[in-house]
Design a protein around this motif. Structure first.
Motif, PDB file in Angstrom:
ATOM      1  N   ASN A  59       0.814  -1.211   0.000  1.00 18.86           N
ATOM      2  CA  ASN A  59       0.000   0.000   0.000  1.00 18.86           C
ATOM      3  C   ASN A  59       0.842   1.253   0.000  1.00 18.86           C
ATOM      4  OD1 ASN A  59      -2.936  -0.942   0.675  1.00 18.86           O
ATOM      5  ND2 ASN A  59      -1.567  -2.136   1.969  1.00 18.86           N
ATOM      6  N   GLU A  60       0.423   2.226  -0.810  1.00 20.33           N
ATOM      7  CA  GLU A  60       1.062   3.544  -0.727  1.00 20.33           C
ATOM      8  C   GLU A  60       0.253   4.442   0.196  1.00 20.33           C
ATOM      9  OE1 GLU A  60       1.950   4.583  -5.059  1.00 20.33           O
ATOM     10  OE2 GLU A  60       3.897   4.303  -4.084  1.00 20.33           O
ATOM     11  N   TRP A  61      -1.028   4.214   0.243  1.00 21.86           N
ATOM     12  CA  TRP A  61      -1.923   5.019   1.090  1.00 21.86           C
ATOM     13  C   TRP A  61      -2.817   4.051   1.852  1.00 21.86           C
ATOM     14  CZ3 TRP A  61      -1.339   9.927   2.222  1.00 21.86           C
ATOM     15  CH2 TRP A  61      -2.386  10.631   2.811  1.00 21.86           C
ATOM     16  N   PRO A  62      -2.257   3.376   2.884  1.00 20.21           N
ATOM     17  CA  PRO A  62      -2.987   2.291   3.526  1.00 20.21           C
ATOM     18  C   PRO A  62      -4.258   2.758   4.225  1.00 20.21           C
ATOM     19  CG  PRO A  62      -0.899   2.722   4.668  1.00 20.21           C
ATOM     20  CD  PRO A  62      -0.909   3.581   3.460  1.00 20.21           C
ATOM     21  N   THR A  63      -5.335   2.057   3.965  1.00 21.52           N
ATOM     22  CA  THR A  63      -6.625   2.416   4.530  1.00 21.52           C
ATOM     23  C   THR A  63      -7.277   1.170   5.126  1.00 21.52           C
ATOM     24  OG1 THR A  63      -6.794   3.954   2.686  1.00 21.52           O
ATOM     25  CG2 THR A  63      -8.784   3.607   3.997  1.00 21.52           C
ATOM     26  N   PRO A  64      -7.040   0.918   6.419  1.00 19.26           N
ATOM     27  CA  PRO A  64      -7.644  -0.274   7.020  1.00 19.26           C
ATOM     28  C   PRO A  64      -9.165  -0.164   7.090  1.00 19.26           C
ATOM     29  CG  PRO A  64      -5.831   0.556   8.373  1.00 19.26           C
ATOM     30  CD  PRO A  64      -6.152   1.614   7.363  1.00 19.26           C
ATOM     31  N   LEU A  65      -9.820  -1.247   6.757  1.00 15.45           N
ATOM     32  CA  LEU A  65     -11.282  -1.298   6.815  1.00 15.45           C
ATOM     33  C   LEU A  65     -11.669  -2.557   7.572  1.00 15.45           C
ATOM     34  CD1 LEU A  65     -12.032  -0.601   3.042  1.00 15.45           C
ATOM     35  CD2 LEU A  65     -12.464   0.990   4.920  1.00 15.45           C
ATOM     36  N   LEU A  66     -12.699  -2.449   8.402  1.00 15.52           N
ATOM     37  CA  LEU A  66     -13.153  -3.614   9.155  1.00 15.52           C
ATOM     38  C   LEU A  66     -14.262  -4.296   8.357  1.00 15.52           C
ATOM     39  CD1 LEU A  66     -12.765  -5.082  11.894  1.00 15.52           C
ATOM     40  CD2 LEU A  66     -14.638  -3.687  12.773  1.00 15.52           C
ATOM     41  N   GLY A  67     -14.043  -5.546   7.987  1.00 17.11           N
ATOM     42  CA  GLY A  67     -15.039  -6.273   7.202  1.00 17.11           C
ATOM     43  C   GLY A  67     -15.755  -7.308   8.056  1.00 17.11           C
ATOM     44  N   ASP A  68     -16.907  -7.747   7.570  1.00 20.07           N
ATOM     45  CA  ASP A  68     -17.683  -8.753   8.303  1.00 20.07           C
ATOM     46  C   ASP A  68     -17.535 -10.111   7.643  1.00 20.07           C
ATOM     47  OD1 ASP A  68     -18.907  -7.246  10.381  1.00 20.07           O
ATOM     48  OD2 ASP A  68     -20.044  -6.214   8.808  1.00 20.07           O
ATOM     49  N   MET A  69     -17.283 -11.095   8.493  1.00 15.43           N
ATOM     50  CA  MET A  69     -17.192 -12.466   8.004  1.00 15.43           C
ATOM     51  C   MET A  69     -18.479 -13.178   8.404  1.00 15.43           C
ATOM     52  SD  MET A  69     -14.344 -15.165   9.357  1.00 15.43           S
ATOM     53  CE  MET A  69     -15.118 -15.884  10.789  1.00 15.43           C
ATOM     54  N   ASP A  70     -18.934 -14.090   7.582  1.00 14.01           N
ATOM     55  CA  ASP A  70     -20.121 -14.874   7.938  1.00 14.01           C
ATOM     56  C   ASP A  70     -19.813 -15.674   9.214  1.00 14.01           C
ATOM     57  OD1 ASP A  70     -22.182 -16.698   8.145  1.00 14.01           O
ATOM     58  OD2 ASP A  70     -22.401 -16.906   5.969  1.00 14.01           O
ATOM     59  N   PRO A  71     -20.602 -15.443  10.302  1.00 19.63           N
ATOM     60  CA  PRO A  71     -20.274 -16.089  11.587  1.00 19.63           C
ATOM     61  C   PRO A  71     -20.279 -17.610  11.523  1.00 19.63           C
ATOM     62  CG  PRO A  71     -22.068 -14.502  11.846  1.00 19.63           C
ATOM     63  CD  PRO A  71     -21.805 -14.605  10.386  1.00 19.63           C
ATOM     64  N   LYS A  72     -20.924 -18.184  10.502  1.00 14.65           N
ATOM     65  CA  LYS A  72     -20.963 -19.655  10.446  1.00 14.65           C
ATOM     66  C   LYS A  72     -19.558 -20.244  10.325  1.00 14.65           C
ATOM     67  CE  LYS A  72     -21.371 -20.361   5.477  1.00 14.65           C
ATOM     68  NZ  LYS A  72     -22.183 -20.549   4.298  1.00 14.65           N
ATOM     69  N   PHE A  73     -18.608 -19.424   9.837  1.00 14.89           N
ATOM     70  CA  PHE A  73     -17.258 -19.950   9.668  1.00 14.89           C
ATOM     71  C   PHE A  73     -16.498 -20.074  10.981  1.00 14.89           C
ATOM     72  CE2 PHE A  73     -18.011 -18.098   5.373  1.00 14.89           C
ATOM     73  CZ  PHE A  73     -18.035 -19.317   4.700  1.00 14.89           C
ATOM     74  N   LEU A  74     -17.058 -19.480  12.054  1.00 11.87           N
ATOM     75  CA  LEU A  74     -16.373 -19.581  13.347  1.00 11.87           C
ATOM     76  C   LEU A  74     -16.325 -21.015  13.858  1.00 11.87           C
ATOM     77  CD1 LEU A  74     -17.601 -16.362  15.180  1.00 11.87           C
ATOM     78  CD2 LEU A  74     -15.315 -16.846  14.300  1.00 11.87           C
ATOM     79  N   SER A  75     -17.042 -21.917  13.208  1.00 14.58           N
ATOM     80  CA  SER A  75     -16.953 -23.322  13.611  1.00 14.58           C
ATOM     81  C   SER A  75     -15.612 -23.933  13.193  1.00 14.58           C
ATOM     82  CB  SER A  75     -18.096 -24.120  12.994  1.00 14.58           C
ATOM     83  OG  SER A  75     -17.980 -24.079  11.581  1.00 14.58           O
ATOM     84  N   LEU A  76     -14.899 -23.266  12.313  1.00  9.22           N
ATOM     85  CA  LEU A  76     -13.570 -23.742  11.911  1.00  9.22           C
ATOM     86  C   LEU A  76     -12.559 -23.434  13.014  1.00  9.22           C
ATOM     87  CD1 LEU A  76     -13.433 -22.508   8.211  1.00  9.22           C
ATOM     88  CD2 LEU A  76     -13.286 -24.894   8.970  1.00  9.22           C
ATOM     89  N   PRO A  77     -11.489 -24.230  13.123  1.00  6.24           N
ATOM     90  CA  PRO A  77     -10.445 -23.883  14.102  1.00  6.24           C
ATOM     91  C   PRO A  77      -9.880 -22.489  13.796  1.00  6.24           C
ATOM     92  CG  PRO A  77     -10.052 -26.069  13.178  1.00  6.24           C
ATOM     93  CD  PRO A  77     -11.165 -25.457  12.393  1.00  6.24           C
ATOM     94  N   PRO A  78      -9.612 -21.706  14.848  1.00 11.60           N
ATOM     95  CA  PRO A  78      -9.125 -20.344  14.616  1.00 11.60           C
ATOM     96  C   PRO A  78      -7.840 -20.308  13.787  1.00 11.60           C
ATOM     97  CG  PRO A  78      -9.004 -20.951  16.953  1.00 11.60           C
ATOM     98  CD  PRO A  78      -9.804 -21.997  16.270  1.00 11.60           C
ATOM     99  N   GLU A  79      -6.992 -21.322  13.937  1.00  9.98           N
ATOM    100  CA  GLU A  79      -5.744 -21.339  13.153  1.00  9.98           C
ATOM    101  C   GLU A  79      -6.047 -21.368  11.655  1.00  9.98           C
ATOM    102  OE1 GLU A  79      -6.356 -23.397  15.678  1.00  9.98           O
ATOM    103  OE2 GLU A  79      -4.576 -23.713  16.934  1.00  9.98           O
ATOM    104  N   VAL A  80      -7.113 -22.113  11.303  1.00 11.81           N
ATOM    105  CA  VAL A  80      -7.467 -22.236   9.889  1.00 11.81           C
ATOM    106  C   VAL A  80      -7.947 -20.890   9.356  1.00 11.81           C
ATOM    107  CG1 VAL A  80      -9.088 -23.277   8.269  1.00 11.81           C
ATOM    108  CG2 VAL A  80      -8.000 -24.691  10.020  1.00 11.81           C
ATOM    109  N   ILE A  81      -8.811 -20.242  10.124  1.00 10.28           N
ATOM    110  CA  ILE A  81      -9.350 -18.949   9.687  1.00 10.28           C
ATOM    111  C   ILE A  81      -8.214 -17.944   9.541  1.00 10.28           C
ATOM    112  CG2 ILE A  81     -10.871 -17.041  10.316  1.00 10.28           C
ATOM    113  CD1 ILE A  81     -12.588 -19.070  11.852  1.00 10.28           C
ATOM    114  N   LYS A  82      -7.370 -17.914  10.554  1.00 12.81           N
ATOM    115  CA  LYS A  82      -6.288 -16.944  10.553  1.00 12.81           C
ATOM    116  C   LYS A  82      -5.333 -17.199   9.382  1.00 12.81           C
ATOM    117  CE  LYS A  82      -3.019 -14.775  13.629  1.00 12.81           C
ATOM    118  NZ  LYS A  82      -2.196 -14.849  14.818  1.00 12.81           N
ATOM    119  N   THR A  83      -5.011 -18.470   9.163  1.00  4.52           N
ATOM    120  CA  THR A  83      -4.061 -18.790   8.089  1.00  4.52           C
ATOM    121  C   THR A  83      -4.663 -18.503   6.726  1.00  4.52           C
ATOM    122  OG1 THR A  83      -3.208 -20.526   9.503  1.00  4.52           O
ATOM    123  CG2 THR A  83      -2.528 -20.582   7.224  1.00  4.52           C
TER     124      THR A  83
END
Lengths: 759, 294
Positions: A242-266
């Protein structure tokens, strides 16, 4: 004093190369400028997706006069050589200086203006720039990391002319690809450059972009009751995208929280370069993510959020598919089956064979770490299975972690699941050692297999080359041995690996050895466990694995064990071997040296004196834990008041023995109490005789500090003896006995270390 | 997006129009099954030698292992790539590319377009290059490559290659989650109406009904024929490299079909790929020599 500003403006530079490029720019430019007699107050490189810049302050307007030294012929070299040299440097012989037998020419180069020397410096830097990968563009032969577009080259407010790769230097640069107009603009100096870039939506400094990302991402998270999950590697990468970094908070479908956190993070990290987010109220992963866009979108980022969320959903849907497939019943068996088709290394065989070796090793190692043998063997059997799972196929870095989850899902014992998860540890100096005994056993077995295996096929690290990370494996082994206080000699561990080679016997394959007394092989039926072999034959064969190179050979016979005892003088060469492992004895010796070196490095890193380490190592004890204890004891006694006495006593004894040894072999008899001997001799002899069993017992009990204390206590008696009697007596019996006494004394010292190595 | 998004066919027509204006030859798909648009002789062979060349075309890509019987919203065993090759790559290629995104209705003020390192290589044709995946809001929409080598030979002149994933791009533009829901035209025809049955039947064929023994025999026939064709004297007086290359493509597709049947053991894989690469290299060398002579 003047300012220099350089910018090499190109198409997008890979993020992973940027920070190193900045360091290389500083180094290369600095070295060349220094060689040209330039000095400066400050020199700093900046890097971003499309530019690599350098800002130097305080350069002189004129270089210092440079004296170049050119090495000429040796004194007394043939005249032609001298004549040639003088022609080359344009001097006469009386202008040369003779230094260490070599004629040197000193050529004074008159000072040039800095502006005159800068183009040559920059051209050289550009042409030799060490990009990990570079490319050509169009019809040009010029190479850069991606097509180079502009060179901004300003010194003291003036453009320095340079033409390279079809590009001519100037004072122009460009701003952000989308947010600015895209028109080039001129800059005057560094401050103007940095400000105008900012006006055109480019933040020049990598570090500033990093902290901006962190601040804004944390701000966005905090507003939603969340916190960013730290990931420094990702932060660096994203700041390079990024030359002009603009962080944005996005929403993930909560159904994916059933996955291990390591998987989501990776998945977020490797595929999408998103940061994972933690819910502050639960401490768990939140159904959100942070994208760092390079864009301030006209709709406030709604489209960008929507698009990214959609891509993430597709990615995580794959993850859900993998996760449910991988959790099917019976998967471990199917995976282990698959490992038969995976080559670990052409000269070591398949991954399944590696698993079998690790299993055999774990069985031997488990008692040493006080782990349950059957749990350790089971964990070792399953530890690599997840390599064949979908999820690890997609995310190799989740090896072990996924196996742990799948083991839990399969309701395997907790220690087994934990060992599968942790057996790759420690993966580096900052990683921890597995805590559990079963985990430690499998972790050791895994690393010993890697290390001995590659030593056995002669793939040892050389210099800076260590493609199989064997040094890291060795450090891991040492840390586990020390933390779990594993009492084993290294050769015992190497021997266990060689014994494990019996696993190669199987369908169509036999394990063959050729010792001094017999040769023989274990065949396919042995592997089936259908042996009717006498125990002593099996024992012989196992011993034979340590007395010869070991070969895996093809066979079409079905048999268990085949030993031929007649000695064959010219044993046939094994020329049809599928695999060949070097002789245990050679490997074991190299292994000991390799570990000694690693342990020395480790102890030095822990701040132990070099000479103390060397003294402790001289005992050549291949129990690493005991070696460390010995060195630590020596270190501690030497730092105490007793240390002076210890060293003084030893030095006096050793000096005399060394001097006498030059005259002939020292006597090896035990010292005796001679009647009529001087009192100081009798006193020391009595003390040595009395102390010998005590010190030996203390050493056996590994109470090294106490043993050293006892030895230090001899100083008075040693001094009295050496001051009071002449060792080198004219009476042979007296001389012999006195030397015997001193030798006995030195042997006691040697049990804790070779004190002559001490500084 | 204010305007009605482009249908699948209008997306193709728009790209055709755009690249036609940039001086490209607009070709039709090559009539041999290939796994990627790069394999079209208009890219692989034309990237060799010194002659300038500009072309754009749609190429159906066959990836037998990716078949999902029409059930997966994102995966297809047959899909379309839009391929552009500009040789030598113009200095303004990135700008031209971004212009094409604008042309198909992607508003760069609204979206986040990123060039993310991805050094492309295709081992079966011995081709490699440096470049990026182009991301639009986190989704890869194009592979952008500066060719550095083809057929195992370093290129004389660097070509710029753009490969757009058409279905993916269309799904993004039309904001649909399932490829079969894509508007194919503006007259009510969906992508699924055109291709769903094809996906079903070919998935079943690729995974269940193809005959491994036949495929293997055909592969070996093709392999043998490449060298035979190259070595057969003919009235032209030089080697028939183009027909030979067609046979390499057929061998490559047969390999993909065997792979889908799980008939290629892990250990054999590299050897098969190596065999195809060697054939491709033989063609590439011959083509480069002929280009030089022409």
């Amino acid at each position: 004093m003047a300012q220099l500003l350089i910018e090499l403006f190109s198409e997008e530079i890979p993020a992973r190369m940027q920070l190193q490029a900045a360091r290389d720019f500083e180094r290369l430019f600095g070295d060349r400028a220094r060689a040209q007699g330039l000095t400066w107050d400050s020199l700093k490189a900046y890097v971003g997706p499309r530019r690599l810049a350098l800002h130097v302050e305080g350069l002189p307007l004129e270089q210092a006069a440079v004296t170049e030294e050119v090495k000429g012929p040796k004194d007394g070299a043939p005249e032609q050589a001298m004549a040639g040299f003088l022609r080359k440097v344009g001097l006469t012989q009386d202008q040369l200086v003779l230094e260490n037998g070599v004629w040197m020419a000193r050529i004074e180069k008159p000072a040039k203006s800095t502006a005159e020397v800068l183009p040559g410096i920059l051209e050289d830097v550009i042409l030799t720039f060490p990009w990990p990968k570079s490319m050509r563009s169009g019809t040009s032969s010029f190479r850069w990391v991606r097509p180079l577009k502009r060179i901004l080259f300003l010194f003291d407010g003036q453009v320095i002319p340079l033409s390279i790769g079809g590009i001519t230097s100037g004072d122009l640069t460009q701003g952000h690809r989308v947010l600015s107009s895209g028109e080039a603009f001129a800059v005057k100096d560094f401050a103007d450059y940095q400000q105008k870039l900012r006006d055109h939506f480019v933040i020049l400094d990598h570090i500033e972009r990093q902290s901006l990302i962190l601040d804004k991402a944390n701000e966005a998270c905090a507003a939603a009751g969340c916190a960013l999950m730290d990931d420094h590697g990702l932060l660096e990468e994203v700041a390079g995208l990024n030359e002009w970094p603009t962080p944005l908070l996005g929403d993930m479908d909560p159904k994916f929280l059933s996955l291990p956190p390591e998987v989501i993070k990776t998945s977020m990290r490797t595929h999408q370069k998103y940061f994972a987010v933690r819910d502050l109220s639960t401490g768990k992963m939140a159904a959100k993510f942070v994208i760092v866009a390079n864009q301030v979108a006209s709709d406030g980022g709604a489209e960008i959020r929507r698009g990214n969320a959609k891509v993430l959903s597709a990615r995580l849907s794959d993850g859900v598919f993998f996760w449910s497939e991988d959790n099917r019943k019976g998967n471990f068996d199917a995976w282990l089956q698959k490992l038969n088709g995976v080559t670990f290394h052409a000269r070591l065989g398949t991954m399944a064979q590696r698993v079998a070796r690790i299993e055999a090793l774990a069985q031997v190692i488990a008692p040493l770490v006080k782990a349950d043998v059957s749990l350790a063997t089971q964990a070792a059997h399953l530890a690599k299975a997840d390599l064949a799972s979908y999820m690890v196929g997609e995310f190799p870095e989740l090896q072990g972690v996924m196996g742990g989850y799948y083991a839990e899902a399969a309701r395997l014992p907790g220690d087994v699941a934990e060992a599968i998860r942790e057996h790759y540890k420690p993966q580096g100096p900052s990683d921890s050692v597995p805590e559990g005994a079963v985990s430690a056993a499998v972790a050791l077995a895994d690393k010993i297999d890697t290390l001995v295996g590659f030593f056995a096929i002669d793939e040892k690290p050389t210099g800076s080359k260590d493609p199989y990370a064997l040094r890291r494996a060795a450090l891991g082994i040492l840390r586990i041995l020390r933390q779990h206080n594993v009492r084993a000699s290294l050769s015992e561990l190497v021997a266990a690996w060689y014994q494990s080679l019996l696993i190669y016997a199987g369908e169509g394959r036999a394990v063959y050895v050729d010792t001094d007394n017999w040769r023989g092989s274990a065949g396919p039926r042995w592997a089936e466990g259908e042996t009717e072999v006498y125990d002593n034959y099996l024992r012989d064969f196992r011993a034979g694995l340590l007395e010869s190179p070991v070969f895996v050979i093809p066979t079409d016979r079905d048999y268990d064990l085949d030993l031929q005892f007649e000695h064959v003088a010219n044993t046939p060469k094994v020329d049809n071997a599928l695999l060949t492992f070097r002789d245990f004895r050679a490997v074991s010796a190299e292994f000991a040296d390799f570990f000694a070196d690693r342990l020395k490095v480790m102890l030095k890193d822990e701040g132990v004196r070099f000479d103390v380490v060397e003294a402790g190592f001289a005992v050549r004890d291949d129990d690493m834990v005991r070696t460390v204890a010995r060195i630590r004891a020596l270190e501690s006694v030497l730092a105490s008041p007793a240390g002076t006495g210890l060293q003084a006593a030893y030095t006096r004894v050793a000096n005399i023995l060394n001097a006498e040894a030059k005259k002939g072999a020292l006597p090896t008899a035990e010292p005796k109490l001679l009647s009529g001997a001087p009192e100081v001799e009798t006193a020391l002899t009595q003390q040595v005789i009395a102390l010998t069993p005590v010190v030996e017992r203390l050493i056996d009990a590994e109470q090294f500090e106490e043993a050293l204390g006892k030895l230090a206590g001899l100083r008075g008696a040693v001094d009295a003896f050496l001051d009071g009697v002449l060792v080198n007596s004219d009476v042979v019996a007296e001389r012999e006995n006195r030397l015997s006494l001193l030798s006995a004394l030195r042997r006691l010292f040697d049990g804790v270390g070779d004190l002559s190595k001490l500084a | 997006m204010t305007k009605e998004p482009l249908s699948f066919q209008d997306l193709i027509l728009t790209l055709h129009h755009y690249w036609s204006q940039q001086g490209c030859v607009i070709l039709q798909p090559y009539d041999v099954e290939v796994g990627a648009g790069t394999l079209h002789p208009a890219t692989v062979l034309r990237a060799l030698g010194k002659k300038p060349w500009k072309a754009a075309y749609v190429q159906p890509s066959r990836r037998p292992v990716d078949g999902r019987y029409g059930e997966n919203p994102n995966r297809l065993q047959h899909y379309y790539q839009y391929q552009v090759i500009l040789k030598p790559n113009p200095d303004t290629l990135q700008e031209l590319y971004l212009g094409s995104l604008k042309a198909i209705g992607l508003d760069t003020a609204l979206h986040d377009i990123r060039f993310v390192e991805d050094d492309w290589e295709n081992p079966t044709v011995g081709a490699w290059g440096l470049g990026w995946e182009v991301w639009c809001d986190g989704m890869e929409v194009t592979q952008y490559t500066y060719f550095q080598g083809v057929g195992g030979i370093e290129v004389d002149v660097v070509s710029g290659e753009l490969t757009y994933g058409l279905e993916r791009l269309a799904m993004y533009l039309q904001n649909v989650d399932n490829v079969y829901d894509l508007k194919f035209n503006n007259d009510g025809v969906k992508y699924g109406d055109v291709f769903k049955e094809q996906e079903r039947q070919f998935s079943a064929f690729n995974f269940e009904a193809s005959d491994v023994a036949t495929l293997k025999r055909q592969f070996e026939d093709m392999e043998r024929n490449v060298l035979r064709i190259l070595n057969t004297e003919n009235s032209l007086g030089y080697k028939l490299v183009l027909p030979a290359y067609d046979h390499v493509l057929k061998a490559s597709h047969l390999f993909n079909l065997m792979d889908a049947r799980g008939a290629i053991a892990v250990a054999e894989r590299q050897s098969y790929i190596g065999r195809i690469r060697d054939l491709c290299k033989a063609c590439a060398l011959e083509w480069a020599a002929q280009e030089e002579a022409r």
